[in-house]
Design an enzyme around this catalytic site. Structure first.
Site, mmCIF file in Angstrom:
data_model
loop_
_atom_site.group_PDB
_atom_site.id
_atom_site.type_symbol
_atom_site.label_atom_id
_atom_site.label_comp_id
_atom_site.label_asym_id
_atom_site.label_seq_id
_atom_site.Cartn_x
_atom_site.Cartn_y
_atom_site.Cartn_z
ATOM 1 N N SER A 131 0.847 -1.251 -0.054
ATOM 2 C CA SER A 131 -0.090 -0.196 -0.008
ATOM 3 C C SER A 131 0.967 1.172 0.047
ATOM 4 O O SER A 131 0.666 2.241 -0.820
ATOM 5 C CB SER A 131 -0.896 0.061 1.314
ATOM 6 O OG SER A 131 -1.859 -1.009 1.015
ATOM 7 N N SER A 177 -2.795 -11.146 -2.366
ATOM 8 C CA SER A 177 -2.976 -12.174 -3.372
ATOM 9 C C SER A 177 -1.972 -13.348 -3.412
ATOM 10 O O SER A 177 -1.222 -13.378 -3.943
ATOM 11 C CB SER A 177 -3.108 -11.345 -4.794
ATOM 12 O OG SER A 177 -2.048 -10.445 -4.686
#
Length: 206
Positions: free
Chosen positions: A41, A108
């Site tokens: 992020s 992921s």
């Protein structure tokens, strides 16, 4: 009956090519993957900030934010994680069709899910970026205190502790986010995009 059997894709008058010409840059997705705490992020938003000052149209799909809305109904089982990534891939595809440089910041953890996401984009539009920080480094950072709680058994299905992470085998970029300063990481991403002529202002008809 599957509702998709009763729908037909509507072809818009204004296409991705038109939008790319208006934006004067190509559209694609930067798919940031790595352990929790690896800097996904942080890097995605830092790249977006740099691109914003280059007059690029961008949007970041952040894991925590999406979990509070689009995917608020999902847990962290293998099946739910896969569905989470499927939805993100489809959302990112819509953003790319809109002419935007989309960025996704999600653990992921499974290669098959990332490969499935890659498969819905035209060739070359999916840029997998491995935020390479060791589990030790990520635990030392532990910004959210999640590793400590996972070690204590308070957080189930936690990647790297009680659930696996399958690192990319051939990512377009592998960035040592556990070692490099954030500015160097951003420079590496921007340099790659320049090599790909993303900022050429010309469309290849994608």
């Amino acid at each position: 009956m599957n509702s998709s059997n009763n729908t037909v894709w509507h072809r818009a008058t204004i296409t991705r090519t038109h939008r790319e010409r208006l934006n004067t840059h190509h559209a694609l997705v930067l798919w940031f993957t790595g352990f929790s705490g690896s800097g996904k992020s942080t890097l995605a938003h830092a790249v977006e900030d740099r691109l914003y000052h280059m007059n690029c149209r961008t949007f970041v799909l952040d894991g925590d934010n999406v979990r509070q809305g689009l995917c608020s109904d999902l847990g962290f089982s293998v099946q739910d994680r896969s569905e989470n990534i499927r939805r993100i891939g489809e959302a990112a595809k819509l953003l790319v069709e809109s002419g935007v440089i989309a960025m996704t910041a999600f653990i992921s953890p499974f290669r098959t899910d990332r490969q499935r996401a890659r498969g819905i984009f035209p060739h070359g539009d999916f840029i997998e970026i491995f935020c390479d920080a060791s589990l030790d480094v990520c635990e030392q950072r532990d910004v959210k205190g999640l590793y400590r709680r996972a070690r204590a058994g308070e957080v189930k299905e936690f990647t790297g502790i009680s659930s696996p992470y399958e690192a990319p085998l051939n990512p377009e970029l592998s960035i040592p986010t556990g070692e490099w300063p954030i500015e160097d990481c951003v420079d590496r991403v921007i340099d790659y995009l320049r090599q790909r002529n993303v900022f050429s202002g010309e469309s290849d008809g994608g």
